[in-house]
Design an enzyme around this catalytic site. Structure first.
Site, PDB file in Angstrom:
ATOM      1  N   CYS A  44       7.479 -10.993  38.892  1.00 33.49           N
ATOM      2  CA  CYS A  44       6.356 -11.376  38.024  1.00 33.49           C
ATOM      3  C   CYS A  44       6.267 -10.621  36.692  1.00 33.49           C
ATOM      4  O   CYS A  44       6.333 -11.227  35.625  1.00 33.49           O
ATOM      5  CB  CYS A  44       5.045 -11.214  38.790  1.00 33.49           C
ATOM      6  SG  CYS A  44       4.944 -12.194  40.303  1.00 33.49           S
ATOM      7  N   HIS A  55       1.006  -9.961  33.720  1.00 35.64           N
ATOM      8  CA  HIS A  55       0.841  -9.325  35.018  1.00 35.64           C
ATOM      9  C   HIS A  55      -0.184  -8.213  34.860  1.00 35.64           C
ATOM     10  O   HIS A  55      -0.051  -7.361  33.979  1.00 35.64           O
ATOM     11  CB  HIS A  55       2.160  -8.762  35.538  1.00 35.64           C
ATOM     12  CG  HIS A  55       2.108  -8.399  36.988  1.00 35.64           C
ATOM     13  ND1 HIS A  55       1.573  -7.216  37.440  1.00 35.64           N
ATOM     14  CD2 HIS A  55       2.490  -9.083  38.093  1.00 35.64           C
ATOM     15  CE1 HIS A  55       1.634  -7.185  38.753  1.00 35.64           C
ATOM     16  NE2 HIS A  55       2.184  -8.295  39.180  1.00 35.64           N
TER      17      HIS A  55
END
Length: 563
Positions: free
Chosen positions: A75, A129
């Protein structure tokens, strides 16, 4: 006759628009929608199992890039790379534990660029993120005009919220729930959709153009989703991955031991051996069922969002970009989760809807994105000639979105660009919107990478901290091949040793589309390595690997021709 009438009506509508409305439509809005861990399991990408009618409807009115690839299948590195248009070796983010502005360079982000050009920029859900990787602020105030929104119910995502067979709550992988019994009677993606719709309403009549990024959390694990979506995928109709075994020719360094899946309460009960498993077949089927159900749940939220955009009269003045940060293995190669360089984890959806470019309204006021309830109308026939089959990358998103919105695309970065705040390591794909794709471009390459702490699977192989990275797997994907080299890496200097080859992978996609048969060892590498050693040190790693791939495959073609 029909064309003449249609043209006359459009001219009449344009004539009757107020000057302010015309001015507002000269600067197109942007709605960036990101899924989390979504592979190309969508109807518009040829998946015959999934029910994704709302995304398929969007794709039918868009340009669809069929072979788009993330730069790292995890991610934080992937999102940072896409939103800065810099590769992980430039952001120097391979884990979750640093902020690029202080760690590598003060790079301009995609939303920051739009903000600097007068756009009102907003973030909902998981776009950057969260945490250190975005300075605990989602890069506010650099990237956003207002603080980023995160759904309150996300705090329960890793808690014991899943009712097990014993009637107690657990932190399970499989977590289909009765939403009314969840805290607040909601789930994170539902909350994010509500907030995104509210923001759209607040901007609908404003003359200032907006850039709204909406990040959905699904189908990321745990599969905490409304239980009714499981009914779309009866377990007796689910099948295993077509290649569920670990390939014999797979180098141990390339294997991802899916530790985040193993840590879930329901998976721990299975007592699966480390590192290769396998997971019992009946549980594999349930994982696949829940993943697909999570995709359909996320599709419904996308449908709600696009329907609101439509009803607010913004569909004719807003570019919509839909993508994901990376894919997810569903048992292919004996792997689960992401954390690898295979297509199932690096290939992502990439869909561009540009009003007046990818689609034209047949009638003023026509509904562009009517909501489709996937629970009652799960089928949608995807029909679209505007598809691009050549390789593209997520680093291409920044320059392409900028150009298609009427802004100047950032200039290409120099080979070393740590001091450059605004440039792109991707390509502007705007030319692909102007002409139909005519042929395969053998020169088109996507470039991904993944770090490892050792040559064999370890408990930290999936997510090694920077200090523990000893090997970096660099991977090229072309029309015909996937070529990967696992090279020695120094985490203190961020230097890769091109002569320190730990392992290699070469897949001939014409005969092996699933990448199960590694033929790297079939070649004599000694001559090639001598040729590579003679190259100047200034030759980039990408160029070196391109030359190696040409050499290896030329030799294979020659030997096959003699046979």
């Amino acid at each position: 006759m029909y064309i003449c009438v249609r043209t006359w009506i459009l001219l009449l509508v344009l004539y009757t628009l107020t000057p302010a409305a015309v001015a507002r439509r000269e600067r197109i809005n942007v709605l960036l929608v990101m899924a989390d861990d979504l592979r190309t399991s969508l109807g518009c990408y040829g998946d015959s199992v999934v029910k994704s009618p709302n995304i398929d409807q969007l794709a039918s009115k868009s340009q669809v890039f069929l072979n788009a690839y993330a730069q790292q299948a995890v991610c934080a590195p992937s999102r940072t790379s896409m939103l800065t248009s810099r590769r992980p070796d430039t952001t120097r983010l391979y884990d979750f534990n640093s902020y690029w502005r202080v760690h590598s360079g003060n790079y301009t982000t995609l939303p920051q660029y739009f903000k600097s050009r007068g756009y009102y920029t907003m973030s909902v859900g998981k776009v950057f993120h969260p945490g250190i990787a975005s300075n605990h602020s989602d890069d506010y105030p650099y990237s956003w005009s207002i603080p980023a929104y995160h759904p309150a119910s996300f705090q329960f995502e890793k808690q014991k919220m899943c009712k097990g067979e014993d009637g107690k709550l657990h932190a399970n992988l499989l977590c289909a729930v009765n939403v009314t019994e969840q805290p607040g009677g909601t789930l994170p993606d539902m909350e994010s959709t509500d907030e995104a719709v509210r923001l759209l309403k607040s901007r609908a009549n404003d003359d200032v153009p907006f850039f709204l990024a909406v990040g959905f959390h699904k189908p990321h694990i745990p599969f905490r989703i409304p239980q009714e979506y499981l009914s779309l995928y009866p377990i007796e109709q689910m099948t295993l991955a077509p290649d569920p075994d670990v390939p014999r020719s797979l180098p141990p360094v390339a294997y991802n031991p899916w530790m985040d899946v193993r840590r879930r309460d329901d998976v721990q009960k299975l007592n699966i051996s480390f590192p290769y498993g396998p997971i019992p077949k009946d549980f594999q089927l349930r994982i696949r069922q829940h993943y697909y159900a999570a995709v359909s749940y996320m599709d419904a939220q996308v449908g709600r969002l696009l329907s609101a955009l439509d009803k607010l009269g913004l569909a004719d003045s807003t570019m919509v970009v839909f993508t994901s940060d990376h894919g997810w293995s569903l048992g292919e190669h004996g792997e689960w989760a992401k954390y690898s360089n295979f297509d199932v984890t690096t290939r992502v959806p990439l869909i561009f809807y540009v009003p007046g470019v990818t689609t034209f309204l047949d009638w003023p006021g026509e509904s562009v994105f009517p909501f489709i309830d996937v629970l009652t109308q799960s089928e949608y026939s995807f029909k679209n000639d505007k598809v691009i089959r050549n390789m593209v990358e997520l680093v291409d998103v920044f320059p392409t979105v900028s150009y298609m919105a009427g802004l100047r695309a950032p200039e290409p970065c120099a080979d070393v660009s740590f001091q450059e705040e605004l440039c792109t390591e991707g390509d502007n794909l705007a030319h692909t919107f102007q002409h139909a794709e005519r042929r395969e471009d053998e020169e088109a390459i996507s470039f991904s990478q993944y770090p490892r702490p050792a040559d064999t699977p370890q408990v930290n192989s999936d997510l090694p901290d920077l200090k523990d990275i000893k090997v970096m797997g660099y991977s090229l994907r072309s029309w015909d091949y996937r070529y990967t080299l696992w090279l020695g890496f120094n985490p203190e200097t961020f230097q890769v040793n091109v002569s320190d080859v730990h392992a290699g992978e070469l897949y001939m996609l014409a005969d092996d589309p699933r990448q199960d048969n590694n033929v790297y060892s079939d070649s004599d590498h000694s001559v090639m390595m001598k040729k590579m050693a003679s190259l100047p040190h200034t030759v980039s790693l990408q160029m070196r690997m391109k030359l190696q791939l040409l050499y290896l495959t030329a030799g294979m073609k020659t030997s096959r021709g003699k046979a």
